[in-house]
Design a protein around this motif. Sequence first.
Motif, PDB file in Angstrom:
ATOM      1  N   VAL A  46       0.896  -1.156   0.000  1.00  0.00           N
ATOM      2  CA  VAL A  46       0.000   0.000   0.000  1.00  0.00           C
ATOM      3  C   VAL A  46       0.932   1.203   0.000  1.00  0.00           C
ATOM      4  O   VAL A  46       1.597   1.478   0.991  1.00  0.00           O
ATOM      5  CB  VAL A  46      -0.933   0.007   1.236  1.00  0.00           C
ATOM      6  N   GLN A  47       0.987   1.874  -1.147  1.00  0.00           N
ATOM      7  CA  GLN A  47       1.927   2.980  -1.336  1.00  0.00           C
ATOM      8  C   GLN A  47       1.172   4.173  -1.910  1.00  0.00           C
ATOM      9  O   GLN A  47       0.497   4.045  -2.940  1.00  0.00           O
ATOM     10  CB  GLN A  47       3.025   2.531  -2.299  1.00  0.00           C
ATOM     11  N   ASP A  48       1.280   5.328  -1.242  1.00  0.00           N
ATOM     12  CA  ASP A  48       0.537   6.499  -1.704  1.00  0.00           C
ATOM     13  C   ASP A  48       1.208   7.137  -2.915  1.00  0.00           C
ATOM     14  O   ASP A  48       2.274   6.706  -3.364  1.00  0.00           O
ATOM     15  CB  ASP A  48       0.304   7.495  -0.570  1.00  0.00           C
ATOM     16  N   ALA A  49       0.582   8.187  -3.439  1.00  0.00           N
ATOM     17  CA  ALA A  49       1.061   8.836  -4.664  1.00  0.00           C
ATOM     18  C   ALA A  49       2.447   9.445  -4.510  1.00  0.00           C
ATOM     19  O   ALA A  49       3.191   9.563  -5.486  1.00  0.00           O
ATOM     20  CB  ALA A  49       0.068   9.905  -5.104  1.00  0.00           C
ATOM     21  N   SER A  50       2.836   9.800  -3.293  1.00  0.00           N
ATOM     22  CA  SER A  50       4.166  10.368  -3.071  1.00  0.00           C
ATOM     23  C   SER A  50       5.245   9.291  -2.976  1.00  0.00           C
ATOM     24  O   SER A  50       6.422   9.606  -2.891  1.00  0.00           O
ATOM     25  CB  SER A  50       4.171  11.220  -1.796  1.00  0.00           C
ATOM     26  N   GLY A  51       4.833   8.025  -2.984  1.00  0.00           N
ATOM     27  CA  GLY A  51       5.796   6.926  -2.916  1.00  0.00           C
ATOM     28  C   GLY A  51       6.017   6.367  -1.522  1.00  0.00           C
ATOM     29  O   GLY A  51       6.786   5.436  -1.339  1.00  0.00           O
ATOM     30  N   GLU A  52       5.314   6.936  -0.532  1.00  0.00           N
ATOM     31  CA  GLU A  52       5.470   6.452   0.843  1.00  0.00           C
ATOM     32  C   GLU A  52       4.749   5.110   1.007  1.00  0.00           C
ATOM     33  O   GLU A  52       3.572   4.978   0.691  1.00  0.00           O
ATOM     34  CB  GLU A  52       4.890   7.457   1.827  1.00  0.00           C
ATOM     35  N   VAL A  53       5.485   4.119   1.519  1.00  0.00           N
ATOM     36  CA  VAL A  53       4.899   2.812   1.776  1.00  0.00           C
ATOM     37  C   VAL A  53       4.158   2.891   3.102  1.00  0.00           C
ATOM     38  O   VAL A  53       4.761   3.123   4.151  1.00  0.00           O
ATOM     39  CB  VAL A  53       5.976   1.701   1.791  1.00  0.00           C
ATOM     40  N   LEU A  54       2.847   2.695   3.053  1.00  0.00           N
ATOM     41  CA  LEU A  54       2.002   2.798   4.239  1.00  0.00           C
ATOM     42  C   LEU A  54       1.742   1.447   4.871  1.00  0.00           C
ATOM     43  O   LEU A  54       1.429   1.355   6.054  1.00  0.00           O
ATOM     44  CB  LEU A  54       0.674   3.456   3.868  1.00  0.00           C
ATOM     45  N   THR A  61       4.723  -8.118  -6.728  1.00  0.00           N
ATOM     46  CA  THR A  61       4.083  -9.234  -7.422  1.00  0.00           C
ATOM     47  C   THR A  61       2.643  -8.904  -7.764  1.00  0.00           C
ATOM     48  O   THR A  61       2.173  -9.185  -8.861  1.00  0.00           O
ATOM     49  CB  THR A  61       4.146 -10.518  -6.561  1.00  0.00           C
ATOM     50  N   GLY A  62       1.928  -8.325  -6.818  1.00  0.00           N
ATOM     51  CA  GLY A  62       0.539  -7.906  -7.030  1.00  0.00           C
ATOM     52  C   GLY A  62       0.478  -6.398  -7.125  1.00  0.00           C
ATOM     53  O   GLY A  62       1.439  -5.705  -6.818  1.00  0.00           O
ATOM     54  N   PRO A  63      -0.664  -5.862  -7.532  1.00  0.00           N
ATOM     55  CA  PRO A  63      -0.785  -4.400  -7.665  1.00  0.00           C
ATOM     56  C   PRO A  63      -0.807  -3.693  -6.312  1.00  0.00           C
ATOM     57  O   PRO A  63      -1.123  -4.283  -5.285  1.00  0.00           O
ATOM     58  CB  PRO A  63      -2.127  -4.221  -8.385  1.00  0.00           C
ATOM     59  N   ASN A  64      -0.481  -2.414  -6.343  1.00  0.00           N
ATOM     60  CA  ASN A  64      -0.576  -1.541  -5.188  1.00  0.00           C
ATOM     61  C   ASN A  64      -2.045  -1.469  -4.774  1.00  0.00           C
ATOM     62  O   ASN A  64      -2.917  -1.237  -5.599  1.00  0.00           O
ATOM     63  CB  ASN A  64      -0.043  -0.156  -5.573  1.00  0.00           C
ATOM     64  N   LEU A  65      -2.314  -1.645  -3.490  1.00  0.00           N
ATOM     65  CA  LEU A  65      -3.696  -1.666  -3.003  1.00  0.00           C
ATOM     66  C   LEU A  65      -4.142  -0.328  -2.417  1.00  0.00           C
ATOM     67  O   LEU A  65      -5.224  -0.228  -1.853  1.00  0.00           O
ATOM     68  CB  LEU A  65      -3.862  -2.793  -1.984  1.00  0.00           C
ATOM     69  N   TYR A  66      -3.345   0.710  -2.590  1.00  0.00           N
ATOM     70  CA  TYR A  66      -3.717   2.039  -2.111  1.00  0.00           C
ATOM     71  C   TYR A  66      -4.951   2.537  -2.871  1.00  0.00           C
ATOM     72  O   TYR A  66      -4.999   2.490  -4.094  1.00  0.00           O
ATOM     73  CB  TYR A  66      -2.561   3.020  -2.308  1.00  0.00           C
ATOM     74  N   GLY A  67      -5.940   2.998  -2.157  1.00  0.00           N
ATOM     75  CA  GLY A  67      -7.136   3.555  -2.775  1.00  0.00           C
ATOM     76  C   GLY A  67      -8.009   2.533  -3.484  1.00  0.00           C
ATOM     77  O   GLY A  67      -8.713   2.868  -4.426  1.00  0.00           O
ATOM     78  N   ILE A  68      -7.976   1.290  -3.024  1.00  0.00           N
ATOM     79  CA  ILE A  68      -8.720   0.232  -3.714  1.00  0.00           C
ATOM     80  C   ILE A  68     -10.228   0.430  -3.643  1.00  0.00           C
ATOM     81  O   ILE A  68     -10.931   0.159  -4.614  1.00  0.00           O
ATOM     82  CB  ILE A  68      -8.322  -1.170  -3.196  1.00  0.00           C
ATOM     83  N   ALA A  69     -10.746   0.928  -2.543  1.00  0.00           N
ATOM     84  CA  ALA A  69     -12.202   1.100  -2.392  1.00  0.00           C
ATOM     85  C   ALA A  69     -12.723   2.104  -3.412  1.00  0.00           C
ATOM     86  O   ALA A  69     -12.317   3.252  -3.437  1.00  0.00           O
ATOM     87  CB  ALA A  69     -12.536   1.559  -0.980  1.00  0.00           C
ATOM     88  N   GLY A  70     -13.596   1.639  -4.289  1.00  0.00           N
ATOM     89  CA  GLY A  70     -14.192   2.494  -5.298  1.00  0.00           C
ATOM     90  C   GLY A  70     -13.391   2.612  -6.584  1.00  0.00           C
ATOM     91  O   GLY A  70     -13.819   3.278  -7.515  1.00  0.00           O
ATOM     92  N   ARG A  71     -12.233   1.970  -6.633  1.00  0.00           N
ATOM     93  CA  ARG A  71     -11.381   2.045  -7.832  1.00  0.00           C
ATOM     94  C   ARG A  71     -11.863   1.056  -8.887  1.00  0.00           C
ATOM     95  O   ARG A  71     -12.347  -0.020  -8.568  1.00  0.00           O
ATOM     96  CB  ARG A  71      -9.932   1.727  -7.442  1.00  0.00           C
ATOM     97  N   ARG A  80       0.794  -5.175 -14.783  1.00  0.00           N
ATOM     98  CA  ARG A  80       0.397  -6.085 -15.866  1.00  0.00           C
ATOM     99  C   ARG A  80      -0.612  -7.100 -15.346  1.00  0.00           C
ATOM    100  O   ARG A  80      -0.247  -8.131 -14.796  1.00  0.00           O
ATOM    101  CB  ARG A  80       1.621  -6.774 -16.434  1.00  0.00           C
ATOM    102  N   TYR A  81      -1.876  -6.776 -15.522  1.00  0.00           N
ATOM    103  CA  TYR A  81      -2.976  -7.636 -15.098  1.00  0.00           C
ATOM    104  C   TYR A  81      -3.234  -8.723 -16.141  1.00  0.00           C
ATOM    105  O   TYR A  81      -2.860  -8.577 -17.303  1.00  0.00           O
ATOM    106  CB  TYR A  81      -4.272  -6.825 -14.969  1.00  0.00           C
ATOM    107  N   GLY A  82      -3.951  -9.750 -15.715  1.00  0.00           N
ATOM    108  CA  GLY A  82      -4.446 -10.747 -16.649  1.00  0.00           C
ATOM    109  C   GLY A  82      -5.617 -10.170 -17.428  1.00  0.00           C
ATOM    110  O   GLY A  82      -6.280  -9.217 -16.997  1.00  0.00           O
ATOM    111  N   ASP A  83      -5.889 -10.750 -18.585  1.00  0.00           N
ATOM    112  CA  ASP A  83      -6.956 -10.256 -19.455  1.00  0.00           C
ATOM    113  C   ASP A  83      -8.326 -10.272 -18.778  1.00  0.00           C
ATOM    114  O   ASP A  83      -9.121  -9.345 -18.956  1.00  0.00           O
ATOM    115  CB  ASP A  83      -7.030 -11.084 -20.738  1.00  0.00           C
ATOM    116  N   SER A  84      -8.610 -11.310 -17.998  1.00  0.00           N
ATOM    117  CA  SER A  84      -9.943 -11.452 -17.406  1.00  0.00           C
ATOM    118  C   SER A  84     -10.269 -10.324 -16.441  1.00  0.00           C
ATOM    119  O   SER A  84     -11.370  -9.762 -16.481  1.00  0.00           O
ATOM    120  CB  SER A  84     -10.075 -12.802 -16.696  1.00  0.00           C
ATOM    121  N   ILE A  85      -9.336  -9.968 -15.580  1.00  0.00           N
ATOM    122  CA  ILE A  85      -9.632  -8.915 -14.612  1.00  0.00           C
ATOM    123  C   ILE A  85      -9.720  -7.553 -15.299  1.00  0.00           C
ATOM    124  O   ILE A  85     -10.525  -6.702 -14.915  1.00  0.00           O
ATOM    125  CB  ILE A  85      -8.641  -8.921 -13.427  1.00  0.00           C
ATOM    126  N   VAL A  86      -8.957  -7.361 -16.354  1.00  0.00           N
ATOM    127  CA  VAL A  86      -9.056  -6.134 -17.130  1.00  0.00           C
ATOM    128  C   VAL A  86     -10.439  -6.052 -17.785  1.00  0.00           C
ATOM    129  O   VAL A  86     -11.059  -4.983 -17.820  1.00  0.00           O
ATOM    130  CB  VAL A  86      -7.927  -6.058 -18.181  1.00  0.00           C
TER     131      VAL A  86
END
Length: 153
Positions: A46-54, A61-71, A80-86
């Motif tokens: 979970v890393q904010d826009a300024s690059g700080e790891v929260l 390996t997986g995507p950054n989970l910062y701001g996931i709610a409502g995204r 690089r996501y898989g085609d299905s989730i895209v």
Amino acid sequence: MKRFTMAAAFAVLAAPAFADGHASTQGDAVAGEEQFNRQCVACHVVQDASGEVLAGRNAKTGPNLYGIAGRTIGSVDGFRYGDSIVDVGKADGVWTEETFVGYVQDPTGWLRATLEDRRARGKMAYQVRDESQAYDLYAYLSTFGEEEAEATN
């Protein structure tokens, strides 16, 4: 299985109603932090826009989970996501409590049900076995990025 498909479809269609950054959750954020540190840190950060790891250890390996709610699902720039989730994201899929909980408990199964495509596959192999832990994880992760979401509304 038909009931799961209906629930998943409803969650995807209803998602824009929750896209304002105000995540309603039945989970416990404190317990979610503990679960994140046990189950998710090996792959996610979970890393904010300024690059700080929260939260996490700067895993990539997986995507950054910062701001996931409502995204929009499958929309972190540079990941690089898989085609299905895209495809779910392109169909206006948004991370809500329901979509998140369903996905983390069975990523490939959730994608198949949501897309109604038995060949859909997810890249995330890990599954959160306990539903209450999945709710707790969402409660915790939804606390990150609330300020930015509120500032843009």
